[in-house]
Design a protein around this motif. Sequence first.
Motif, mmCIF file in Angstrom:
data_model
loop_
_atom_site.group_PDB
_atom_site.id
_atom_site.type_symbol
_atom_site.label_atom_id
_atom_site.label_comp_id
_atom_site.label_asym_id
_atom_site.label_seq_id
_atom_site.Cartn_x
_atom_site.Cartn_y
_atom_site.Cartn_z
ATOM 1 N N THR A 228 0.835 -1.197 0.000
ATOM 2 C CA THR A 228 0.000 0.000 0.000
ATOM 3 C C THR A 228 0.872 1.249 0.000
ATOM 4 O OG1 THR A 228 -1.751 -1.174 1.172
ATOM 5 C CG2 THR A 228 -1.827 1.230 1.233
ATOM 6 N N GLN A 229 1.903 1.249 0.840
ATOM 7 C CA GLN A 229 2.825 2.385 0.873
ATOM 8 C C GLN A 229 3.493 2.576 -0.479
ATOM 9 O OE1 GLN A 229 5.527 1.377 4.032
ATOM 10 N NE2 GLN A 229 4.336 2.461 5.582
ATOM 11 N N LEU A 230 3.877 1.464 -1.092
ATOM 12 C CA LEU A 230 4.539 1.540 -2.399
ATOM 13 C C LEU A 230 3.588 2.121 -3.442
ATOM 14 C CD1 LEU A 230 7.018 0.966 -4.126
ATOM 15 C CD2 LEU A 230 6.173 -1.368 -4.422
ATOM 16 N N GLN A 231 2.347 1.663 -3.442
ATOM 17 C CA GLN A 231 1.362 2.180 -4.397
ATOM 18 C C GLN A 231 1.117 3.673 -4.173
ATOM 19 O OE1 GLN A 231 -0.226 0.642 -7.099
ATOM 20 N NE2 GLN A 231 -0.715 2.776 -7.490
ATOM 21 N N GLU A 232 0.978 4.069 -2.914
ATOM 22 C CA GLU A 232 0.758 5.487 -2.607
ATOM 23 C C GLU A 232 1.960 6.324 -3.024
ATOM 24 O OE1 GLU A 232 -0.252 5.507 1.530
ATOM 25 O OE2 GLU A 232 -2.288 4.823 1.154
ATOM 26 N N GLN B 202 12.688 7.036 -1.852
ATOM 27 C CA GLN B 202 11.747 6.407 -0.923
ATOM 28 C C GLN B 202 11.149 5.145 -1.546
ATOM 29 O OE1 GLN B 202 8.902 9.499 -0.158
ATOM 30 N NE2 GLN B 202 10.186 10.542 1.356
ATOM 31 N N ILE B 203 10.823 5.220 -2.818
ATOM 32 C CA ILE B 203 10.265 4.058 -3.513
ATOM 33 C C ILE B 203 11.298 2.935 -3.582
ATOM 34 C CG2 ILE B 203 9.487 3.229 -5.785
ATOM 35 C CD1 ILE B 203 8.050 5.970 -6.058
ATOM 36 N N ILE C 78 10.839 -0.806 -2.019
ATOM 37 C CA ILE C 78 11.026 -2.009 -2.832
ATOM 38 C C ILE C 78 12.063 -2.921 -2.187
ATOM 39 C CG2 ILE C 78 11.933 -2.845 -5.049
ATOM 40 C CD1 ILE C 78 10.564 -0.390 -6.340
ATOM 41 N N SER C 79 13.119 -2.339 -1.653
ATOM 42 C CA SER C 79 14.175 -3.159 -1.043
ATOM 43 C C SER C 79 13.703 -3.872 0.215
ATOM 44 C CB SER C 79 15.403 -2.303 -0.732
ATOM 45 O OG SER C 79 15.144 -1.456 0.380
ATOM 46 N N THR C 80 12.649 -3.368 0.857
ATOM 47 C CA THR C 80 12.156 -4.013 2.085
ATOM 48 C C THR C 80 11.118 -5.092 1.806
ATOM 49 O OG1 THR C 80 10.410 -2.355 2.416
ATOM 50 C CG2 THR C 80 12.551 -1.923 3.453
#
Length: 137
Positions: free
Chosen positions: A6-10, A77-78, A82-84
């Motif tokens: 969700t964070q990635l999409q936002e 930030q993206i 992704i790395s996490t």
Amino acid sequence: MGDKLTQLQESMDQLLTQFIAALYYNERHHDLQKFSPNDKIPDLKPDQPPEVETLDPEQFRAGQLELARDLITKEQQIEYLISTLPGLDNSERDQLQMIRELEEELSVAEQQRQEALKERDEVLKRLDGLVRLIRRH
């Protein structure tokens, strides 16, 4: 993992919004220049709002620099998000092994749940028997 997705999409949505804002800024505040001798800059009618609000070159460059920094920060930030995400450092075989282990854990937990349900039913039967015994007396 759902929260990370969700964070990635936002973050991706925010990045796209920032791209649009940067394009709008460049389109709205550039200086009017001709690229070839045949280009024409249209004259505005007195009641027509200007399509371009030209900024002085320093202010325009400062705005571009700020927008570029914002884009770079959001992209970083993206990259971090992704790395996490799980699975990036694991091979397919490792992931399948983890799935098998989780399935085994789930099976053990399901057995424990079934045993707990049986025990609960037995305790309820005994309790019901005691309540009936007490009512008789």
